[in-house]
Write an enzyme that holds these catalytic residues in place. Structure first.
Site, PDB file in Angstrom:
ATOM      1  N   GLY A  43       0.747  -1.314  -0.009  1.00 14.42           N
ATOM      2  CA  GLY A  43       0.192   0.111   0.170  1.00 14.42           C
ATOM      3  C   GLY A  43       0.704   1.334  -0.004  1.00 14.42           C
ATOM      4  O   GLY A  43       1.657   1.291  -0.823  1.00 14.42           O
ATOM      5  N   CYS A  59       4.860  -6.281   2.476  1.00 12.76           N
ATOM      6  CA  CYS A  59       5.320  -5.029   2.187  1.00 12.76           C
ATOM      7  C   CYS A  59       4.610  -4.009   3.337  1.00 12.76           C
ATOM      8  O   CYS A  59       4.917  -4.123   4.247  1.00 12.76           O
ATOM      9  CB  CYS A  59       5.016  -4.404   0.735  1.00 12.76           C
ATOM     10  SG  CYS A  59       5.734  -2.986   0.333  1.00 12.76           S
ATOM     11  N   TYR A  60       3.748  -3.137   2.883  1.00 16.89           N
ATOM     12  CA  TYR A  60       3.021  -2.371   3.814  1.00 16.89           C
ATOM     13  C   TYR A  60       2.407  -3.242   4.768  1.00 16.89           C
ATOM     14  O   TYR A  60       2.467  -2.961   5.814  1.00 16.89           O
ATOM     15  CB  TYR A  60       2.045  -1.449   2.872  1.00 16.89           C
ATOM     16  CG  TYR A  60       1.380  -0.361   3.815  1.00 16.89           C
ATOM     17  CD1 TYR A  60       1.760   0.773   4.144  1.00 16.89           C
ATOM     18  CD2 TYR A  60       0.060  -0.815   4.328  1.00 16.89           C
ATOM     19  CE1 TYR A  60       1.044   1.715   5.372  1.00 16.89           C
ATOM     20  CE2 TYR A  60      -0.706  -0.177   5.111  1.00 16.89           C
ATOM     21  CZ  TYR A  60      -0.037   1.059   5.618  1.00 16.89           C
ATOM     22  OH  TYR A  60      -0.717   2.039   6.348  1.00 16.89           O
ATOM     23  N   HIS A  75       7.694  -7.929  -2.159  1.00 22.32           N
ATOM     24  CA  HIS A  75       6.551  -8.226  -2.892  1.00 22.32           C
ATOM     25  C   HIS A  75       6.612  -9.947  -3.498  1.00 22.32           C
ATOM     26  O   HIS A  75       7.083  -9.811  -4.500  1.00 22.32           O
ATOM     27  CB  HIS A  75       6.316  -7.358  -3.949  1.00 22.32           C
ATOM     28  CG  HIS A  75       5.835  -5.964  -3.386  1.00 22.32           C
ATOM     29  ND1 HIS A  75       4.565  -5.744  -3.212  1.00 22.32           N
ATOM     30  CD2 HIS A  75       6.367  -4.900  -3.166  1.00 22.32           C
ATOM     31  CE1 HIS A  75       4.193  -4.479  -2.964  1.00 22.32           C
ATOM     32  NE2 HIS A  75       5.385  -3.887  -2.945  1.00 22.32           N
ATOM     33  N   GLU A  78       4.312 -11.294  -4.940  1.00 23.45           N
ATOM     34  CA  GLU A  78       3.445 -11.550  -5.953  1.00 23.45           C
ATOM     35  C   GLU A  78       3.841 -11.362  -7.410  1.00 23.45           C
ATOM     36  O   GLU A  78       3.285 -11.556  -8.106  1.00 23.45           O
ATOM     37  CB  GLU A  78       1.829 -10.920  -5.566  1.00 23.45           C
ATOM     38  CG  GLU A  78       2.172  -9.315  -5.824  1.00 23.45           C
ATOM     39  CD  GLU A  78       2.721  -8.497  -4.637  1.00 23.45           C
ATOM     40  OE1 GLU A  78       3.386  -9.185  -3.555  1.00 23.45           O
ATOM     41  OE2 GLU A  78       2.480  -7.316  -4.446  1.00 23.45           O
ATOM     42  N   SER A 129     -21.090 -12.430 -27.910  1.00 19.17           N
ATOM     43  CA  SER A 129     -20.507 -11.069 -28.650  1.00 19.17           C
ATOM     44  C   SER A 129     -19.439 -11.713 -29.720  1.00 19.17           C
ATOM     45  O   SER A 129     -18.874 -10.759 -30.482  1.00 19.17           O
ATOM     46  CB  SER A 129     -19.794 -10.154 -27.691  1.00 19.17           C
ATOM     47  OG  SER A 129     -18.591 -10.983 -27.002  1.00 19.17           O
ATOM     48  N   GLY A 130     -19.190 -12.952 -29.878  1.00 24.45           N
ATOM     49  CA  GLY A 130     -17.843 -13.690 -30.090  1.00 24.45           C
ATOM     50  C   GLY A 130     -16.697 -13.492 -29.247  1.00 24.45           C
ATOM     51  O   GLY A 130     -15.575 -14.229 -29.612  1.00 24.45           O
ATOM     52  N   GLY A 131     -16.759 -12.960 -28.249  1.00 24.80           N
ATOM     53  CA  GLY A 131     -15.769 -12.673 -27.229  1.00 24.80           C
ATOM     54  C   GLY A 131     -15.798 -14.047 -26.337  1.00 24.80           C
ATOM     55  O   GLY A 131     -16.645 -14.688 -26.018  1.00 24.80           O
ATOM     56  N   VAL A 132     -14.425 -13.910 -25.332  1.00 26.64           N
ATOM     57  CA  VAL A 132     -14.455 -15.204 -24.469  1.00 26.64           C
ATOM     58  C   VAL A 132     -15.469 -15.133 -23.517  1.00 26.64           C
ATOM     59  O   VAL A 132     -15.823 -16.079 -22.675  1.00 26.64           O
ATOM     60  CB  VAL A 132     -12.924 -15.276 -24.151  1.00 26.64           C
ATOM     61  CG1 VAL A 132     -12.590 -14.183 -23.344  1.00 26.64           C
ATOM     62  CG2 VAL A 132     -12.781 -16.525 -23.106  1.00 26.64           C
ATOM     63  N   ASP A 133     -15.754 -13.974 -22.837  1.00 26.82           N
ATOM     64  CA  ASP A 133     -16.412 -13.837 -21.692  1.00 26.82           C
ATOM     65  C   ASP A 133     -18.017 -14.408 -21.681  1.00 26.82           C
ATOM     66  O   ASP A 133     -18.359 -15.161 -21.073  1.00 26.82           O
ATOM     67  CB  ASP A 133     -16.576 -12.538 -20.905  1.00 26.82           C
ATOM     68  CG  ASP A 133     -15.001 -12.000 -20.696  1.00 26.82           C
ATOM     69  OD1 ASP A 133     -14.448 -12.855 -20.543  1.00 26.82           O
ATOM     70  OD2 ASP A 133     -15.006 -10.904 -20.525  1.00 26.82           O
ATOM     71  N   SER A 134     -18.420 -13.906 -22.605  1.00 23.78           N
ATOM     72  CA  SER A 134     -19.972 -14.189 -22.923  1.00 23.78           C
ATOM     73  C   SER A 134     -19.984 -15.732 -23.524  1.00 23.78           C
ATOM     74  O   SER A 134     -20.905 -16.588 -23.152  1.00 23.78           O
ATOM     75  CB  SER A 134     -20.676 -13.295 -24.221  1.00 23.78           C
ATOM     76  OG  SER A 134     -20.020 -13.420 -25.398  1.00 23.78           O
ATOM     77  N   ALA A 135     -19.080 -16.284 -24.286  1.00 24.25           N
ATOM     78  CA  ALA A 135     -18.902 -17.608 -24.653  1.00 24.25           C
ATOM     79  C   ALA A 135     -19.020 -18.416 -23.632  1.00 24.25           C
ATOM     80  O   ALA A 135     -19.583 -19.645 -23.390  1.00 24.25           O
ATOM     81  CB  ALA A 135     -17.775 -17.981 -25.589  1.00 24.25           C
ATOM     82  N   LYS A 161     -10.018 -13.198 -15.615  1.00 23.76           N
ATOM     83  CA  LYS A 161      -9.889 -13.427 -16.923  1.00 23.76           C
ATOM     84  C   LYS A 161      -9.039 -14.591 -17.120  1.00 23.76           C
ATOM     85  O   LYS A 161      -9.552 -15.413 -18.164  1.00 23.76           O
ATOM     86  CB  LYS A 161      -9.045 -12.249 -17.821  1.00 23.76           C
ATOM     87  CG  LYS A 161      -9.383 -12.334 -19.235  1.00 23.76           C
ATOM     88  CD  LYS A 161     -10.513 -11.729 -19.774  1.00 23.76           C
ATOM     89  CE  LYS A 161     -10.909 -11.702 -21.023  1.00 23.76           C
ATOM     90  NZ  LYS A 161     -12.103 -10.927 -21.313  1.00 23.76           N
TER      91      LYS A 161
END
Ligand code: XMP
Length: 516
Positions: A55, A82-83, A170, A172, A224-230, A371
């Site tokens: 942070g 870290c913080y 960090h 991560e 939509s043709g995209g990954v999320d809606s599919a 994602k």
């Protein structure tokens, strides 16, 4: 049984989402909570562990959030980074000195004689990523100091009896090569969490939750043709089968092959019931004469909603449809939950956004996923690779990649050039290196060229390859000259209206990724 959940307390820097993803990469489910969350609320949620994120630079900074010492009385395992490490040290009675002992960037840590559980067996000296102003000068009572650096005496500590630990660096980020291993050890060995958050478990739990929500009702989903809606549609299809109807609005602004990917490949992979609406003419009519980018977006958004609603009405006519599936992702949920709101630079209404007065209940099967998890789930569900790996593509599609009025012929020109660019980038194995590569047609610009014996007066196209983590900032990708050469040669030979290919070498900021 409830999925063991790690809560990542967000201290306001950009690290919380990355930490949450890393926790999940260690096969443990995670969620982000704001720093203001009271300990009583944390306890109520029964987390398997708490991670305190990085942070502000200093625990002494004005308004810097403190950790309520009561957290450490609850028995919940806590990992400070870290913080979070400094805030933890301070809350537990250690010493944090505002002495300006700064370390930024790559730093070596040296393990102490007792490297403890987190660092046991790791190289005695190894690089980590630091970014801090103050330093912990004395660990709280009961803690073992397990690492130091040239500049700070306490770079890591742990009290495994109380299941508390922390690191100044960090873990991560990729610049801490052993960081993921250290996080994994905290989660599995110190906190004692049994890893179980896997793609298979995500699918099972999500399908079960959809069934519980939808019961014997019916749902619709806009593709939509995209990954999320599919992926969202595929999960709902798996849960309720034929009671899902997918609606695909072809607005005529898609790229080559995208309609077929949805109509053939997606349907073949999922068996989903699909209703395609061919609305290209309608969108072209509505866009006639329009050149202003925001105006284009508004028209496309408005027409989309009208067409989608009409299509929905047809589906609803057959049977009552109570549910609308949406591909909302976890970062959208986190960002809309606590953000201060950033300035709107472009109106990014995703095509697919619907008005508030819609009478459906929302089904959001991706609401807790990042994602990369969505892509893994899509692959596991055997969705077409082209959909699962598709790079971001704006809802208004090619409509905002033609600078000037959108016409049928211009769309054909841009589609042809875009297909060549995509083919060559894929053939060169560059899909993973670039975030996306808009191809833009400068329809209002003409320049003189020569082809064969003749003089040409054609349009330029712009290649806009960018590298990015999240599209908020981006750098232009240094594509190999040979690849650029192949794209340029092919586009100027194969696409009649185009006689120049130019490369956009602007980062974001000051440029945006799209040209409109
Ligand atoms: P910019 O151009 O703002 O783009 O740097 C950032 C990311 O957003 C995408 N983008 C859009 N997505 N509707 C969308 O669904 C839009 O109107 C829109 N405009 C830009 C862009 O492709 C990039 O990934």
């Amino acid at each position: 049984m409830q999925t063991p959940t790690v809560l990542v307390v967000d201290y306001g820097a950009q690290y919380a989402q990355l930490i949450a993803r890393r926790v999940r990469e260690a096969d443990v489910y995670s969620e982000i909570v704001p720093a203001s969350t009271p300990v009583s609320e944390i306890v109520r949620r029964e987390p398997a562990a708490v991670v305190l994120s990085g942070g502000p630079a200093s625990v002494y900074a004005e308004g810097a959030p403190a950790v309520d010492p009561a957290l450490f009385e609850t028995g919940i395992p806590v990992f400070g980074m870290c913080y979070g490490f400094q805030a933890m040290a301070r809350a537990l009675g250690g010493e944090v000195s505002p002495d300006g002992t700064r370390e930024y960037g790559r730093t070596e840590i040296a393990l102490s004689g007792t490297p403890g559980t987190l660092h046991d067996g790791l190289p005695a000296r190894h690089p980590v990523w630091m970014s801090h102003g103050d330093s912990v000068t004395a660990a709280p009572q009961g803690f073992t100091v397990t690492a130091s650096s040239d500049r700070v005496a306490v770079a890591a500590f742990e009290d495994t009896g109380r299941r508390l630990a922390g690191v100044q660096y960090h873990p991560e980020v990729g610049h801490s090569p052993h960081g993921q291993e250290v996080l994994r050890r905290f989660l599995h060995d110190v906190a004692g969490i049994t890893p179980g958050w896997t793609t298979a478990s995500i699918i099972d739990e999500t399908v079960e939750a959809i069934r519980a929500q939808v019961g014997d009702g019916h749902a619709i989903c806009g593709l939509s043709g995209g990954v999320d809606s599919a992926v969202a549609a595929a999960l709902v299809q798996r849960a309720i089968g034929d009671r899902l109807t997918c609606v695909f609005v072809d607005h005529g602004l898609l790229r080559a092959g995208e309609r077929e990917q949805v109509e053939k490949d997606f349907v073949a992979a999922t068996g989903a019931k699909l209703h395609t609406v061919d609305a290209a003419d309608r969108f072209l009519d509505a866009l006639a004469g329009v050149t202003d980018p925001e105006e284009k977006r508004k028209i496309i958004g408005r027409e989309f909603i009208r067409v989608f609603e009409a299509a929905t009405a047809e589906v609803v006519a057959d049977h009552h449809v109570g549910f609308l599936v949406q591909g909302t992702l976890y970062p959208d949920v986190v960002e809309s939950g606590g953000g201060d709101g950033t300035a709107t630079i472009k109106s990014h209404h995703n095509v697919g956004g619907l008005p508030d007065d819609i009478e459906f209940a929302l089904v959001e099967p991706l609401r807790s996923l990042f994602k990369d998890e969505v892509r893994t789930v899509g692959a596991e569900l055997r969705l077409p690779e082209v959909i699962v790996r598709r790079q971001p593509f704006p809802g208004p599609g090619l409509g905002i990649r033609i600078i000037g009025e959108v016409t049928h012929d211009r769309l054909e020109t841009l589609r042809a050039a875009d297909a060549i660019a995509r083919e060559e980038l894929t053939a060169a194995g560059l899909d993973h290196e670039i975030w996306q590569c808009p191809v833009v047609l400068l329809a209002d610009v003409r320049s003189v060229g020569v082809q064969g014996d003749g003089r040409t007066y054609g349009h330029p196209i712009v290649l806009r390859p960018v590298s990015s983590e999240d599209a908020m900032t981006a750098d232009w990708t240094r594509l190999p000259y040979e690849v650029l050469e192949r794209i340029s040669t092919r586009v100027t030979n194969e696409v009649a209206e185009v006689n120049r290919v130019v490369l956009d070498v602007t980062s974001k900021p000051p440029g945006t990724i799209e040209w409109e």
